[in-house]
Every structure is written in structure tokens, then in C-alpha cells.
Enzyme design. Structure first.
Site, PDB file in Angstrom:
ATOM      1  N   SER A  16      25.428  50.762  60.482  1.00  0.00           N
ATOM      2  CA  SER A  16      25.039  51.891  59.620  1.00  0.00           C
ATOM      3  C   SER A  16      24.963  51.463  58.152  1.00  0.00           C
ATOM      4  O   SER A  16      24.133  51.978  57.394  1.00  0.00           O
ATOM      5  CB  SER A  16      25.979  53.078  59.800  1.00  0.00           C
ATOM      6  OG  SER A  16      27.240  52.819  59.246  1.00  0.00           O
ATOM      7  N   ASN A  17      25.797  50.526  57.738  1.00  0.00           N
ATOM      8  CA  ASN A  17      25.668  50.025  56.356  1.00  0.00           C
ATOM      9  C   ASN A  17      24.404  49.198  56.183  1.00  0.00           C
ATOM     10  O   ASN A  17      23.755  49.262  55.127  1.00  0.00           O
ATOM     11  CB  ASN A  17      26.907  49.221  55.959  1.00  0.00           C
ATOM     12  CG  ASN A  17      28.034  50.120  55.496  1.00  0.00           C
ATOM     13  OD1 ASN A  17      27.936  50.716  54.429  1.00  0.00           O
ATOM     14  ND2 ASN A  17      29.071  50.246  56.308  1.00  0.00           N
ATOM     15  N   ARG A  68      35.295  27.357  63.655  1.00  0.00           N
ATOM     16  CA  ARG A  68      34.773  28.225  62.601  1.00  0.00           C
ATOM     17  C   ARG A  68      33.807  27.465  61.697  1.00  0.00           C
ATOM     18  O   ARG A  68      32.762  27.990  61.290  1.00  0.00           O
ATOM     19  CB  ARG A  68      35.956  28.765  61.783  1.00  0.00           C
ATOM     20  CG  ARG A  68      35.613  29.951  60.922  1.00  0.00           C
ATOM     21  CD  ARG A  68      36.803  30.401  60.071  1.00  0.00           C
ATOM     22  NE  ARG A  68      37.974  30.821  60.812  1.00  0.00           N
ATOM     23  CZ  ARG A  68      38.081  31.969  61.496  1.00  0.00           C
ATOM     24  NH1 ARG A  68      37.073  32.800  61.549  1.00  0.00           N
ATOM     25  NH2 ARG A  68      39.197  32.275  62.119  1.00  0.00           N
ATOM     26  N   ILE A  95      36.110  36.094  60.223  1.00  0.00           N
ATOM     27  CA  ILE A  95      36.605  35.561  58.954  1.00  0.00           C
ATOM     28  C   ILE A  95      35.790  34.323  58.618  1.00  0.00           C
ATOM     29  O   ILE A  95      35.534  33.478  59.490  1.00  0.00           O
ATOM     30  CB  ILE A  95      38.113  35.241  59.073  1.00  0.00           C
ATOM     31  CG1 ILE A  95      38.883  36.558  59.186  1.00  0.00           C
ATOM     32  CG2 ILE A  95      38.595  34.422  57.882  1.00  0.00           C
ATOM     33  CD1 ILE A  95      40.362  36.409  59.469  1.00  0.00           C
ATOM     34  N   LEU A  96      35.348  34.221  57.384  1.00  0.00           N
ATOM     35  CA  LEU A  96      34.498  33.100  56.973  1.00  0.00           C
ATOM     36  C   LEU A  96      35.350  31.969  56.403  1.00  0.00           C
ATOM     37  O   LEU A  96      36.378  32.212  55.760  1.00  0.00           O
ATOM     38  CB  LEU A  96      33.489  33.583  55.930  1.00  0.00           C
ATOM     39  CG  LEU A  96      32.464  34.587  56.470  1.00  0.00           C
ATOM     40  CD1 LEU A  96      31.772  35.312  55.325  1.00  0.00           C
ATOM     41  CD2 LEU A  96      31.454  33.903  57.363  1.00  0.00           C
ATOM     42  N   ASN A 110      30.790  42.254  50.274  1.00  0.00           N
ATOM     43  CA  ASN A 110      31.376  42.900  51.456  1.00  0.00           C
ATOM     44  C   ASN A 110      31.615  44.363  51.151  1.00  0.00           C
ATOM     45  O   ASN A 110      31.808  44.748  49.998  1.00  0.00           O
ATOM     46  CB  ASN A 110      32.711  42.223  51.812  1.00  0.00           C
ATOM     47  CG  ASN A 110      33.322  42.777  53.083  1.00  0.00           C
ATOM     48  OD1 ASN A 110      32.615  43.015  54.069  1.00  0.00           O
ATOM     49  ND2 ASN A 110      34.622  43.004  53.088  1.00  0.00           N
ATOM     50  N   HIS A 112      34.271  47.343  52.337  1.00  0.00           N
ATOM     51  CA  HIS A 112      35.546  47.483  53.049  1.00  0.00           C
ATOM     52  C   HIS A 112      35.963  48.953  53.035  1.00  0.00           C
ATOM     53  O   HIS A 112      35.874  49.616  51.993  1.00  0.00           O
ATOM     54  CB  HIS A 112      36.615  46.614  52.367  1.00  0.00           C
ATOM     55  CG  HIS A 112      37.930  46.676  53.062  1.00  0.00           C
ATOM     56  ND1 HIS A 112      38.183  45.996  54.235  1.00  0.00           N
ATOM     57  CD2 HIS A 112      39.065  47.362  52.779  1.00  0.00           C
ATOM     58  CE1 HIS A 112      39.410  46.255  54.637  1.00  0.00           C
ATOM     59  NE2 HIS A 112      39.961  47.084  53.761  1.00  0.00           N
ATOM     60  N   ASP A 148      39.478  40.222  51.912  1.00  0.00           N
ATOM     61  CA  ASP A 148      39.424  41.534  51.253  1.00  0.00           C
ATOM     62  C   ASP A 148      40.043  41.513  49.858  1.00  0.00           C
ATOM     63  O   ASP A 148      40.767  42.430  49.469  1.00  0.00           O
ATOM     64  CB  ASP A 148      40.124  42.603  52.123  1.00  0.00           C
ATOM     65  CG  ASP A 148      39.465  42.755  53.480  1.00  0.00           C
ATOM     66  OD1 ASP A 148      38.238  42.566  53.571  1.00  0.00           O
ATOM     67  OD2 ASP A 148      40.182  43.055  54.453  1.00  0.00           O
TER      68      ASP A 148
END
Ligand code: GAR
Length: 218
Positions: A16-17, A68, A95-96, A110, A112, A148
Site C-alpha cells: 500500500s505504501n 545476506r 535487514i540490509l 524507509n 516505519h 530504524d
């Protein structure tokens, strides 16, 4: 549409974002175009939304990679191949690595679902309700290696009502995410952001409405 900043969206879910960003970018005066959507989940609703808008999509499934670092390298290669200038995480639930984040410093955003720095991580709405908070909200921020934690671009606050379930609160916050995220991308794409000591200085008017107080004073 030429001359606009090329943005990519990384998503894992319903998107939705992503949709809010696509809708904002329909305005030819919006400074960015959504040129690519990368999903790590083949069934993500975000892929359907992108396809409906005629946007190129790529699935890069993290489970196909040994670690990763190699997953992030594959995403980075796809972004570079498509001349992407700004990357927006929109419900991207991986997670990057520090290397990826550093390669995109200042160009990686991002959204949040909490008023950071409160409630980093997952289950933000459950935790806000458990804490008895009276306000909740969302934060669009630049991404730094710590989860975050990056410089805050835009925030919106909403009241928490007495009988709210986590789902009720999520819906109220999500509506504001859809306002904040296109605004944040616009600030970055129009180069209106300066960072000093980890804080964002925005070249844009501040909101001058009165405070949001909950419960209402009587
Ligand atoms: C949004 O609420 C977003 O803030 C959150 O996931 C949801 C994705 O919804 N992101 C995170 O929790 C990241 N830590 P969407 O797929 O409909 O945009």
C-alpha cells in the site's frame, strides 16, 4: 517523464505504501518516477500493483542466496543496472547489510509505523497499546546501518483511542504513512534536505497547526 529522479521501491508484502508512491508520481510535477519494484517474495501484492501501473518488476528471493551479503549484492546490481538514484523501502521485511546501506547513504528511505525513536522493530502497534501511549504515528527516515535509526524526514501523529485493537491503530497510522512517504521522497528528490549531526534540516514549511492532545482537554 524524462528528467525526473529514478526511484525504486523494495517491498515484501501488500504494497500500500508502494501504491501511495505510484499515485503521487502520476503527477507530472512530482520530482521522482517509480521506475522499478523489487520484491523478495514472489506472491507479494506489491508486484501486482507495480504491474498494473506498468512498472518494471524483479523478484529476488533471499532464499536463493547463501547469505545476506550475496542477496544484497544481487539487489544492488539490479538497482544499478536500472540507473536507480533513490531506493524506498516499503514494507521490505529484510535487514540490509551495512555494505548495502552505505552504498546508498542519503538515497535510501524507509517508512516505519511508529513515532521513532519509540518502538523500533516489529509489532509497533501492539507495543504502543501495551505501553498505554496516547499518541502513535509513523516516521519516514533515511536508512543507516542501525535498524530504524536514521535521520528523520517526516512524521505524523495520530491519537490512540480507548478501544483500539492493533489492527485499528495500524489502519489509522497507515493512512498517514501514505501521506508522509510521498512527501519524504519528494524532499529527497528535490534536494531539500541537509543533514547536520544526524538531524535533518528541511527546506520546506513546518506544520503550524496546534498540538495534537489526546484525550482532548475539557
Ligand atoms: C507498513 O505499515 C510499513 O510501515 C511497515 O510495514 C507495512 C507495509 O505495508 N514497515 C515495517 O514494519 C518495516 N519495519 P504495505 O506493504 O501496505 O506498504
Amino acid at each position: 517523464m524524462s528528467g525526473r529522479i529514478k526511484a525504486a521501491v523494495l517491498a515484501s508484502g501488500r504494497g500500500s505504501n508502494l501504491q501511495a508512491l505510484i499515485d503521487a508520481a502520476r503527477d507530472p510535477d512530482y520530482p521522482a518516477e517509480i521506475a522499478l519494484v523489487i520484491c523478495n517474495v514472489a506472491a507479494a501484492g506489491a508486484l501486482t500493483r507495480a504491474a498494473e501501473a506498468g512498472i518494471a518488476t524483479t523478484v529476488i528471493d533471499h532464499r536463493d542466496f547463501a547469505d545476506r551479503a550475496s542477496f544484497d549484492t544481487a539487489m544492488d546490481a539490479e538497482l544499478v543496472k536500472n540507473d536507480i538514484e533513490i531506493v524506498c523501502l516499503a514494507g521490505f521485511m529484510r535487514i540490509l547489510s551495512t555494505a548495502f546501506v552505505e552504498a546508498w547513504t542519503g538515497r535510501l528511505l524507509n517508512i516505519h509505523p511508529s513515532l521513532l525513536p519509540a518502538f523500533k522493530g516489529l509489532n509497533t502497534h501492539e507495543r504502543a497499546l501495551e505501553a498505554g501511549a496516547k499518541l502513535a504515528g509513523c516516521t519516514a527516515h533515511l536508512v543507516t546501518p542501525e535498524l530504524d535509526d536514521g535521520p528523520i524526514l517526516v512524521q505524523a501523529a495520530v491519537p490512540i483511542l480507548p478501544n483500539d485493537t492493533p489492527g485499528d491503530l495500524a489502519a489509522r497510522v497507515l493512512e498517514q504513512e501514505h501521506v508522509c512517504y510521498p512527501l519524504a521522497l519528494r524532499l529527497i528528490a528535490e534536494n531539500r534536505v541537509r543533514i547536520e549531526n544526524g538531524r535533518v534540516l528541511v527546506d520546506a514549511p513546518s506544520t503550524e497547526t496546534t498540538a495534537l492532545i489526546n484525550p482532548a482537554p475539557f
